[in-house]
Write an enzyme that holds these catalytic residues in place. Structure first.
Site, PDB file in Angstrom:
ATOM      1  N   LYS A   1      43.284  39.744  30.201  1.00 34.45           N
ATOM      2  CA  LYS A   1      42.045  39.753  30.986  1.00 34.45           C
ATOM      3  C   LYS A   1      40.962  39.193  30.056  1.00 34.45           C
ATOM      4  O   LYS A   1      40.983  39.443  28.839  1.00 34.45           O
ATOM      5  CB  LYS A   1      41.774  41.217  31.397  1.00 34.45           C
ATOM      6  CG  LYS A   1      40.494  41.463  32.123  1.00 34.45           C
ATOM      7  CD  LYS A   1      40.589  41.277  33.622  1.00 34.45           C
ATOM      8  CE  LYS A   1      39.192  41.393  34.235  1.00 34.45           C
ATOM      9  NZ  LYS A   1      39.017  40.646  35.465  1.00 34.45           N
TER      10      LYS A   1
ATOM     11  N   LYS B   1      40.638  26.807  30.714  1.00 34.11           N
ATOM     12  CA  LYS B   1      40.929  27.159  32.117  1.00 34.11           C
ATOM     13  C   LYS B   1      39.834  26.586  33.011  1.00 34.11           C
ATOM     14  O   LYS B   1      38.654  26.938  32.879  1.00 34.11           O
ATOM     15  CB  LYS B   1      41.038  28.665  32.287  1.00 34.11           C
ATOM     16  CG  LYS B   1      41.461  29.063  33.701  1.00 34.11           C
ATOM     17  CD  LYS B   1      41.868  30.503  33.769  1.00 34.11           C
ATOM     18  CE  LYS B   1      42.256  30.940  35.163  1.00 34.11           C
ATOM     19  NZ  LYS B   1      42.540  32.360  35.241  1.00 34.11           N
TER      20      LYS B   1
ATOM     21  N   CYS C   1      35.282  31.393  35.782  1.00 29.48           N
ATOM     22  CA  CYS C   1      35.041  32.538  36.667  1.00 29.48           C
ATOM     23  C   CYS C   1      33.869  32.193  37.594  1.00 29.48           C
ATOM     24  O   CYS C   1      32.792  31.834  37.125  1.00 29.48           O
ATOM     25  CB  CYS C   1      34.718  33.783  35.841  1.00 29.48           C
ATOM     26  SG  CYS C   1      34.292  35.186  36.883  1.00 29.48           S
TER      27      CYS C   1
END
Ligand SMILES: Cc1cc2nc3c(=O)[nH]c(=O)nc-3n(C[C@H](O)[C@H](O)[C@H](O)COP(=O)(O)O)c2cc1C
Length: 399
Positions: A50, A181, A143
């Site tokens: 995470k 990412k 995110c």
């Protein structure tokens, strides 16, 4: 080398060896060492923690922070989340990383991280995670909720210069592979892939969740998930996002030479194979694990092994990017090729659904005569709407 029925699922990713191509994505299933170790014991090849924040960055989650999208049978096909990154800061993660690597040295442990827009902080975190034993780093530039309001997450991943710059900061100080990412919430993900490559990234991961608003409660007018009457835009994951993830990974593979860890809506070995076919080296999974648990890994490995065998392949790499040459410009598609609906007389009950669809959105080429469905070959222009609507109609090829 681990051979399963002659098929070898082990593989390289950014110069690191993986026992198999299935990784847990950075998400609730990788919230701590105990969970990651349990997953490794069940056979997962690797895991991305995470996303870890620096000490001092206060992360306070809301409740509820998930809302499912269901089809008429009640099956979940999408999941919105407004969860933030790990509530546990860097200093608490370091011992957990040491612990995981000590217990499972053969499995790939990737530390996901996010810092303020501050070179020293990114570099300090990267070095600490490397020293703790992480095999690689995954920079979370993607995110889509909460963090972008602070200039982080997808606020970085939507900016080519910031993507390049922060990647280069991290690359300056670590020797382990650095994976970026990427966010699907951009106009051209290929440009962001190139920016990460310019910054020195060793690999890419895609996709993070797709920015969304999953629904509105028609009684209360509250957007979902409602946190005491209010909500915010969130990130969509699960089967609904697979077509977006697959397109993104294919586009990245067409643009960049870096190895890719593909994800988004993988619920079985089949979607995993699709991602590999468009250029992913391995895959990450989150939502399906949230819904069905770590145990899905067994079927994933068995299914992929059987599929590789059926294709006469003995390594996952043999599959990689095999579908890419078949992705061409629209202009290059063959205009002489046509499909017609072949009516399965055994199963067609002439319900008329396809007739209405073809009449109101097609070329009015389907008719019911004497309680039997028939097609008018002159009228049919091969759009394929009816074939997509009903399983009693199969594509009959003509070119
Ligand atoms: C509840 C939840 C929390 C997540 N947290 C993170 C995170 O901390 N860092 C990150 O990079 N991605 C995070 N993700 C995104 C996943 O890693 C993954 O990119 C995305 O869910 C798509 O994969 P899936 O369709 O298999 O879930 C999260 C996803 C969910 C559903």
């Amino acid at each position: 080398m681990k051979i399963e029925g002659n098929v070898d699922l082990t593989m390289d990713f950014c110069g690191l060896r993986l026992p198999n191509p299935f990784l847990l994505a950075s998400a609730p299933p990788t919230a701590n060492a105990a969970m990651i170790k349990r997953a490794f014991a069940l056979g997962w090849g690797g895991a991305v923690t995470k996303t870890i924040p620096p000490d001092g960055m206060v992360i306070t989650d809301v409740s509820p922070r998930l809302k499912a999208l269901r089809n008429n049978n009640g099956t979940v096909f999408g999941l919105e989340n407004i969860e933030l990154i790990s509530r546990k800061p860097l200093s608490l993660w370091l011992d957990e990383i040491r612990d995981i690597k000590q217990c499972f040295p053969q499995n790939l442990l990737i530390a996901s991280l996010m810092a303020e827009l501050c070179k020293e902080q990114w570099q300090m975190m990267a070095v600490s995670l490397q020293e703790a034993g992480a095999d690689a780093l995954e920079l979370n530039f993607s995110c889509p909720h909460g963090m972008p309001e602070k200039g982080l997450g997808s606020a970085i991943g939507q900016d080519e210069e910031l993507t390049r710059l922060i990647t280069s900061w991290v690359k300056e100080v670590v020797s382990i592979p650095v994976i970026v990412k990427l966010s699907p919430n951009v106009t051209d993900i290929g440009r962001l892939a190139l920016a990460a490559e310019k910054g020195g990234a060793d690999g890419l991961a895609a996709i993070n969740t797709v920015s969304c608003l999953v629904g509105i409660d028609l009684d209360t007018f509250e957007p979902q998930p409602s946190v005491n009457g209010f909500s915010t835009f969130g990130g969509l994951s699960g089967p609904a996002v697979k077509p977006i993830g697959l397109r993104c990974v294919a586009q990245i593979a067409q643009t960049s030479r870096l190895p890719i860890s593909g994800m988004g809506g993988i619920s079985s070995w089949k979607e995993a194979a699709e991602y590999i076919l468009v250029g992913a080296s391995n895959v990450q999974i989150c939502t399906e694990v949230m819904l069905r648990g770590y145990g899905i890994i067994k079927g994933m490995k068995e299914g992929l092994t059987r599929y590789l065998k059926s294709k006469g392949l003995f390594e996952v790499d043999g599959l990689r990017a095999q579908a890419l040459p078949k992705l061409v410009s629209h202009e290059s598609l063959n205009r002489n090729y046509r499909v017609w609906p072949d009516i399965d007389k055994q199963t067609c009950n002439a319900c008329g659904r396809c007739v209405i669809a073809c009449r109101d959105a097609g070329s009015n080429a389907l008719l019911i005569n004497d309680s039997k469905l028939t097609r008018d070959d002159e009228a049919c222009d091969g759009c394929s709407l009816c074939i997509n609507l009903c399983r009693s109609l199969k594509a009959e090829m003509k070119s």
